[in-house]
Design a protein around this motif. Structure first.
Motif, PDB file in Angstrom:
ATOM      1  N   VAL A 128       0.824  -1.061   0.222  1.00  4.82           N
ATOM      2  CA  VAL A 128       0.259  -0.122  -0.125  1.00  4.82           C
ATOM      3  C   VAL A 128       1.420   1.691  -0.337  1.00  4.82           C
ATOM      4  CG1 VAL A 128      -2.117   1.718   1.110  1.00  4.82           C
ATOM      5  CG2 VAL A 128      -1.470  -1.175   1.219  1.00  4.82           C
ATOM      6  N   GLN A 129       0.590   1.603  -1.064  1.00  2.55           N
ATOM      7  CA  GLN A 129       1.371   2.991  -0.955  1.00  2.55           C
ATOM      8  C   GLN A 129       0.267   4.816  -0.764  1.00  2.55           C
ATOM      9  OE1 GLN A 129       2.662   4.604  -5.228  1.00  2.55           O
ATOM     10  NE2 GLN A 129       2.436   6.958  -4.120  1.00  2.55           N
ATOM     11  N   ASN A 130       1.309   5.563   0.223  1.00  2.23           N
ATOM     12  CA  ASN A 130       0.585   7.157   0.425  1.00  2.23           C
ATOM     13  C   ASN A 130       0.765   7.210  -0.477  1.00  2.23           C
ATOM     14  OD1 ASN A 130       3.635   6.589   1.056  1.00  2.23           O
ATOM     15  ND2 ASN A 130       3.158   9.026   1.856  1.00  2.23           N
ATOM     16  N   HIS A 131      -0.675   8.477  -0.661  1.00  3.52           N
ATOM     17  CA  HIS A 131      -0.465   9.273  -1.913  1.00  3.52           C
ATOM     18  C   HIS A 131      -1.866  10.417  -2.245  1.00  3.52           C
ATOM     19  CE1 HIS A 131      -1.585   9.105  -6.450  1.00  3.52           C
ATOM     20  NE2 HIS A 131      -1.128   8.463  -6.907  1.00  3.52           N
ATOM     21  N   SER A 132      -1.409  11.458  -2.994  1.00  2.00           N
ATOM     22  CA  SER A 132      -2.317  12.569  -2.441  1.00  2.00           C
ATOM     23  C   SER A 132      -3.982  12.588  -2.489  1.00  2.00           C
ATOM     24  CB  SER A 132      -1.499  13.493  -3.066  1.00  2.00           C
ATOM     25  OG  SER A 132      -1.747  12.945  -4.613  1.00  2.00           O
ATOM     26  N   GLY A 133      -4.085  13.724  -2.022  1.00  2.00           N
ATOM     27  CA  GLY A 133      -6.121  13.644  -2.325  1.00  2.00           C
ATOM     28  C   GLY A 133      -6.552  13.282  -0.996  1.00  2.00           C
ATOM     29  N   ASN A 134      -7.553  13.106  -1.517  1.00  2.00           N
ATOM     30  CA  ASN A 134      -8.727  12.164  -0.823  1.00  2.00           C
ATOM     31  C   ASN A 134      -8.205  10.750  -0.400  1.00  2.00           C
ATOM     32  OD1 ASN A 134      -9.531  13.892   0.298  1.00  2.00           O
ATOM     33  ND2 ASN A 134     -11.626  13.773  -0.190  1.00  2.00           N
ATOM     34  N   GLY A 137      -2.081   9.375   2.912  1.00  2.00           N
ATOM     35  CA  GLY A 137      -1.365  10.268   2.189  1.00  2.00           C
ATOM     36  C   GLY A 137      -0.312  10.581   3.358  1.00  2.00           C
ATOM     37  N   SER A 138      -0.289  10.039   4.272  1.00  2.00           N
ATOM     38  CA  SER A 138       1.262   9.997   5.190  1.00  2.00           C
ATOM     39  C   SER A 138       1.601   8.525   5.825  1.00  2.00           C
ATOM     40  CB  SER A 138       0.484  11.042   6.335  1.00  2.00           C
ATOM     41  OG  SER A 138      -1.058  10.465   7.537  1.00  2.00           O
ATOM     42  N   ALA A 161       7.450  12.367  -1.450  1.00  2.00           N
ATOM     43  CA  ALA A 161       6.686  13.234  -1.923  1.00  2.00           C
ATOM     44  C   ALA A 161       5.535  13.482  -1.094  1.00  2.00           C
ATOM     45  CB  ALA A 161       6.490  13.176  -2.678  1.00  2.00           C
ATOM     46  N   HIS A 162       4.841  12.595  -1.514  1.00  2.30           N
ATOM     47  CA  HIS A 162       3.687  13.041  -0.283  1.00  2.30           C
ATOM     48  C   HIS A 162       3.041  12.975   1.292  1.00  2.30           C
ATOM     49  CE1 HIS A 162       1.621  11.797  -3.905  1.00  2.30           C
ATOM     50  NE2 HIS A 162       2.191  10.264  -3.797  1.00  2.30           N
ATOM     51  N   CYS A 163       4.546  12.382   2.064  1.00  4.70           N
ATOM     52  CA  CYS A 163       4.644  12.827   2.748  1.00  4.70           C
ATOM     53  C   CYS A 163       5.718  13.988   3.402  1.00  4.70           C
ATOM     54  CB  CYS A 163       5.468  11.852   3.758  1.00  4.70           C
ATOM     55  SG  CYS A 163       5.016  10.273   3.798  1.00  4.70           S
ATOM     56  N   ASN A 189       9.399  14.048  -6.868  1.00  4.33           N
ATOM     57  CA  ASN A 189       9.425  14.903  -5.429  1.00  4.33           C
ATOM     58  C   ASN A 189       8.278  15.801  -6.093  1.00  4.33           C
ATOM     59  OD1 ASN A 189      10.525  15.701  -3.273  1.00  4.33           O
ATOM     60  ND2 ASN A 189      12.261  16.170  -4.097  1.00  4.33           N
ATOM     61  N   ALA A 190       8.148  16.684  -4.892  1.00  2.00           N
ATOM     62  CA  ALA A 190       6.693  17.967  -5.246  1.00  2.00           C
ATOM     63  C   ALA A 190       7.307  18.834  -4.476  1.00  2.00           C
ATOM     64  CB  ALA A 190       5.700  17.107  -4.978  1.00  2.00           C
ATOM     65  N   TYR A 191       6.407  19.933  -4.713  1.00  2.00           N
ATOM     66  CA  TYR A 191       6.186  21.444  -3.698  1.00  2.00           C
ATOM     67  C   TYR A 191       4.793  21.931  -3.696  1.00  2.00           C
ATOM     68  CZ  TYR A 191       8.074  24.164  -7.468  1.00  2.00           C
ATOM     69  OH  TYR A 191       7.910  25.044  -8.336  1.00  2.00           O
TER      70      TYR A 191
END
Length: 276
Positions: A128-134, A137-138, A161-163, A189-191
């Motif tokens: 299971v990967q953490n992901h963004s949105g609903n 994610g952490s 990146a999501h963390c 990666n993201a910001y």
């Protein structure tokens, strides 16, 4: 030489697997993560017949399939086991129109529990990967989700990146999930960037997906933390970069210049860390 291999999630390309494998070989990675989705080289409906051929083509280019991104479907799990793929990556979305967060956790756990006999039979794990949105994610969200499970059945695919967008430090995220991590970690990666001017009444932000050097957490810091703990396995580059035209992400060969930069950067970080 190190105990780390690099892989790419091939979501940006839905053309022939021969062409996809050639691109990945040219990038110099050792493996791919394969999407099993409608419109791709392997679909949920064709998995039993098409996956063996994809495995064969990928191997003919000197590559392996380290994991698949796919639904938790019995036929897919069996096909993965039959073809030597031991990790099926998924995520947990939270549809608040149908269930609250706590209900989603209970439903997901029940689904995993029901699959344990099949996972034991096939040797496949759910990652299971953490992901963004609903979504969950952490790192702490993943920890909570999989507390009842043996990691040989349900494990955590850390995506820092999501963390980072959620405000979690690298060292804490790795520590939370260390015993539940398989031999695979995501590297993108993201910001967060503001998209309206300071004269507006309320700030509006969005997440910008960028190359490894320029996001909200340090790739070198994550590499060093994993090296310190004795990690061996695969670093997967999801190849996710914000599309300036407003699409969900860059797709196709538009990804290659960014991905090549990130492969070279990550390879250098790994070589430097493991040479110590």
């Amino acid at each position: 030489m190190t105990d780390i291999k690099l892989a790419v999630f091939t979501k940006p390309w839905n053309d022939a697997i021969e062409a996809v494998a050639d691109r990945m070989a040219a990038l110099g990675v050792e493996a791919i993560e394969l999407p099993i989705r409608p419109g791709y080289q392997v679909t949920p409906e064709t998995v039993a017949t098409s996956l063996p051929e994809v495995v064969r083509v990928v191997a003919s280019r000197g590559l392996s399939i380290c994991s698949v991104a796919a639904p938790l479907d019995e036929a897919i799990i069996r096909a993965c086991g039959d073809n030597g793929i031991d990790l099926l990556r998924t995520m947990v979305g939270v549809d608040l129109g149908k269930a609250r967060f706590a209900d989603t956790i209970r439903q997901s756990r029940a689904a995993y529990e029901a699959l344990i006999p099949l996972l034991d039979e096939t040797g496949v794990r759910i990652g299971v990967q953490n992901h963004s949105g609903n979504c969950i994610g952490s790192a702490i969200g993943l920890y909570h989700l999989m507390e009842p499970f043996d990691p040989k059945h349900v494990c955590a695919i850390l995506d820092m990146a999501h963390c980072a967008v959620a405000g979690e430090p690298t060292e804490l995220s790795v520590d939370l999930l260390w015993e539940r991590m398989p031999n695979l970690v995501n590297f993108k990666n993201a910001y967060r960037e503001r998209i309206n001017g300071p004269e507006e009444a309320e700030a509006v932000f969005r997440t910008h997906w960028t190359t490894g050097r320029h996001g909200g957490y340090s790739w070198s810091g994550l590499v060093q933390e994993l090296h310190k703990r004795g990690f061996t396995g695969i670093f997967v580059l999801p190849g996710e970069y914000t599309d300036p035209k407003g699409e969900p992400q860059r797709m196709g060969d538009d990804v290659l210049p960014f991905l090549a930069t990130d492969v070279a950067y990550l390879r250098g970080l790994v070589d430097a860390a493991w040479a110590r």
